[in-house]
Design a protein around this motif. Structure first.
Motif, PDB file in Angstrom:
ATOM      1  N   GLN A  15       0.648   4.201  -2.813  1.00 44.17           N
ATOM      2  CA  GLN A  15       0.416   5.603  -2.448  1.00 44.17           C
ATOM      3  C   GLN A  15       1.523   6.493  -3.009  1.00 44.17           C
ATOM      4  N   PRO A  21       0.809  -1.215   0.000  1.00 44.69           N
ATOM      5  CA  PRO A  21       0.000   0.000   0.000  1.00 44.69           C
ATOM      6  C   PRO A  21       0.851   1.278   0.000  1.00 44.69           C
ATOM      7  N   ILE A  52       0.833   6.997  -6.664  1.00 41.23           N
ATOM      8  CA  ILE A  52      -0.287   7.943  -6.833  1.00 41.23           C
ATOM      9  C   ILE A  52       0.209   9.365  -6.619  1.00 41.23           C
ATOM     10  N   ASP A  53       1.020   9.577  -5.586  1.00 40.06           N
ATOM     11  CA  ASP A  53       1.559  10.905  -5.303  1.00 40.06           C
ATOM     12  C   ASP A  53       2.421  11.412  -6.459  1.00 40.06           C
TER      13      ASP A  53
END
Length: 133
Positions: free
Chosen positions: A17, A13, A20-21
Motif C-alpha cells: 500500500q 500488505p 502504491i501511495d
C-alpha cells in the motif's frame, strides 16, 4: 510441511500500500507538471524567451561580423533535461558561450561618432527648417 516449504510474501500488505501511495503521488506530480507545461501562457512565454535568445545570438554574431573584433562564439551545446522532467518537442535548450575578442577598433569608434554627428546635425537642421515654415 516444514517451515522451509511455506511461501512467505516478499512484501507485507502495508508495504504494498505504501508503494502504491508513492507511485500515485509521483503520477500526480507528473500530471501537474504536464498541466503546467501545457498552459498556453507558459508555452508562449517559453517560445518568446527562445526567440529573444536566438535574436540576441544573431545580433552578437552580426556585430562580430560587422566590427570584426566583437564577440566570438566559443561553443554551443545541447543541455540535457533534468532526470524526471518531461520534454515537450522543441523544448531542448542550447547554451552558447561567447568571448570578447578585444575592444572596438579606433576606426569603428570614429565612424560611429561621425555617423552620430551627421544624424544630429541633420535632425537639428530639419527641425529649424520645419519651424521656419
Amino acid at each position: 510441511m516444514s517451515s522451509s516449504d511455506t511461501i512467505e510474501p516478499r512484501q507485507t500488505p502495508a508495504e504494498i500500500q505504501a508503494e502504491i501511495d508513492r507511485e500515485q503521488r509521483r503520477f500526480a506530480e507528473t500530471l501537474d507538471a504536464l498541466e503546467e507545461a501545457a498552459r498556453p501562457g507558459n508555452i508562449a512565454r517559453r517560445q518568446l524567451g527562445k526567440a529573444r535568445e536566438r535574436g540576441a545570438r544573431l545580433v552578437d554574431e552580426a556585430r562580430a561580423l560587422v566590427l570584426g573584433g566583437g564577440a566570438v562564439r566559443l561553443e554551443s551545446r545541447l543541455v540535457e533535461p533534468e532526470e524526471g522532467t518531461i520534454v515537450v518537442k522543441g523544448d531542448e535548450e542550447v547554451i552558447t558561450t561567447y568571448q570578447s575578442r578585444s575592444q572596438l577598433p579606433p576606426e569603428a569608434i570614429i565612424l560611429a561618432a561621425g555617423v552620430g554627428t551627421v544624424v544630429a546635425v541633420g535632425a537639428v537642421a530639419w527641425a529649424v527648417r520645419r519651424k521656419r515654415k
